[in-house]
Design a protein around this motif. Structure first.
Motif, PDB file in Angstrom:
ATOM      1  N   ASN A  88      69.058  38.993  50.061  1.00 30.37           N
ATOM      2  CA  ASN A  88      67.862  38.125  49.625  1.00 30.37           C
ATOM      3  C   ASN A  88      66.574  38.553  50.120  1.00 30.37           C
ATOM      4  OD1 ASN A  88      69.602  36.206  48.377  1.00 30.37           O
ATOM      5  ND2 ASN A  88      70.355  35.194  50.245  1.00 30.37           N
ATOM      6  N   GLU A  89      66.696  39.017  51.409  1.00 34.14           N
ATOM      7  CA  GLU A  89      65.103  39.441  51.924  1.00 34.14           C
ATOM      8  C   GLU A  89      64.658  40.789  50.903  1.00 34.14           C
ATOM      9  OE1 GLU A  89      61.750  40.001  54.091  1.00 34.14           O
ATOM     10  OE2 GLU A  89      63.157  38.501  54.013  1.00 34.14           O
ATOM     11  N   ASN A 106      75.899  35.124  50.178  1.00 32.97           N
ATOM     12  CA  ASN A 106      75.014  34.671  51.512  1.00 32.97           C
ATOM     13  C   ASN A 106      74.403  36.030  52.159  1.00 32.97           C
ATOM     14  OD1 ASN A 106      75.571  31.762  51.377  1.00 32.97           O
ATOM     15  ND2 ASN A 106      77.653  32.188  52.047  1.00 32.97           N
ATOM     16  N   HIS A 109      71.888  37.816  53.442  1.00 35.31           N
ATOM     17  CA  HIS A 109      70.695  37.695  53.871  1.00 35.31           C
ATOM     18  C   HIS A 109      69.727  38.920  53.579  1.00 35.31           C
ATOM     19  CE1 HIS A 109      71.682  33.634  55.293  1.00 35.31           C
ATOM     20  NE2 HIS A 109      72.518  34.297  55.947  1.00 35.31           N
TER      21      HIS A 109
END
Length: 214
Positions: free
Chosen positions: A105-106, A100, A102
């Motif tokens: 992921n970005e 998770n 972020h």
């Protein structure tokens, strides 16, 4: 190690004892998915045939596959995909580790966007497609005129960043298939030449690798 079917498909599923994860050789199964992706690539190519002369490439298409799987196709030099001559491909199959993060992921999103732009400058690169078959299980198909194009791909700074810095943080394992389409994409009878299996060791930020040559 393998018995062979037509198109050099491995029959048995063999264990790779030297790896901690990604222990199973799945060349035949992966090739079924990659053939499907090649078929979708060709069908999309045929639908745009009459508009190609008016397009500025690269062109990106997004297809909704079964079970809401997103299949993205990027055409760089589609005219070469019509040729009835041997074309080369690289297929990347990856299993993402659950996260998770972020920020990660970005960063992956930004690298992916920048890579697609840089790839258009590589001679011999024809098309690129990616399909998330199920959550965390990605298939990527890169079509090229010859496998020599791989050296140009590896020389891109964003590719090196993704391979050596992001991949150990993102994936549990990766399989990289290299092969050819004899007679061109329309024949759709890919042959595997070799496969590299990578198993990532997150504790040490390192990896194990095993190679099959068919």
């Amino acid at each position: 190690m393998y018995q062979m079917l037509q198109y050099n498909l491995p029959v048995r599923v063999d264990k790779i004892d030297s790896l901690s994860v990604n222990k199973v050789a799945k060349g035949r199964i992966d090739l079924i998915v990659l053939r499907h992706m090649a078929r979708q690539l060709l069908l999309t190519l045929l639908t745009m045939e009459h508009q190609a002369s008016m397009m500025n490439f690269p062109v990106v298409y997004e297809l909704n596959e079964r079970q809401l799987c997103l299949h993205r196709i990027v055409f760089y030099r589609p005219e070469a995909l019509h040729a009835e001559e041997t074309l080369s491909f690289v297929g990347f199959v990856s299993g993402r580790q659950p996260t998770n993060d972020h920020t990660l992921n970005e960063e992956l999103f930004q690298v992916d966007r920048q890579m697609l732009e840089k790839l258009k400058h590589i001679p011999g690169l024809l098309a690129y497609s990616s399909l998330e078959l199920r959550p965390g299980r990605w298939y990527n198909l890169v079509m090229m005129q010859t496998l020599d194009v791989k050296a140009n791909l590896k020389g891109i700074d964003m590719h090196q960043h993704a391979a050596y810095h992001l991949a150990p943080r993102t994936y549990d394992w990766i399989r990289i298939h290299s092969g050819i389409f004899p007679g061109g994409l329309s024949k759709n009878v890919p042959q595997l030449l070799k496969t590299k299996h990578y198993a990532f060791q997150h504790e040490t930020n390192n990896f194990q690798m095993h190679e099959f040559v068919y």
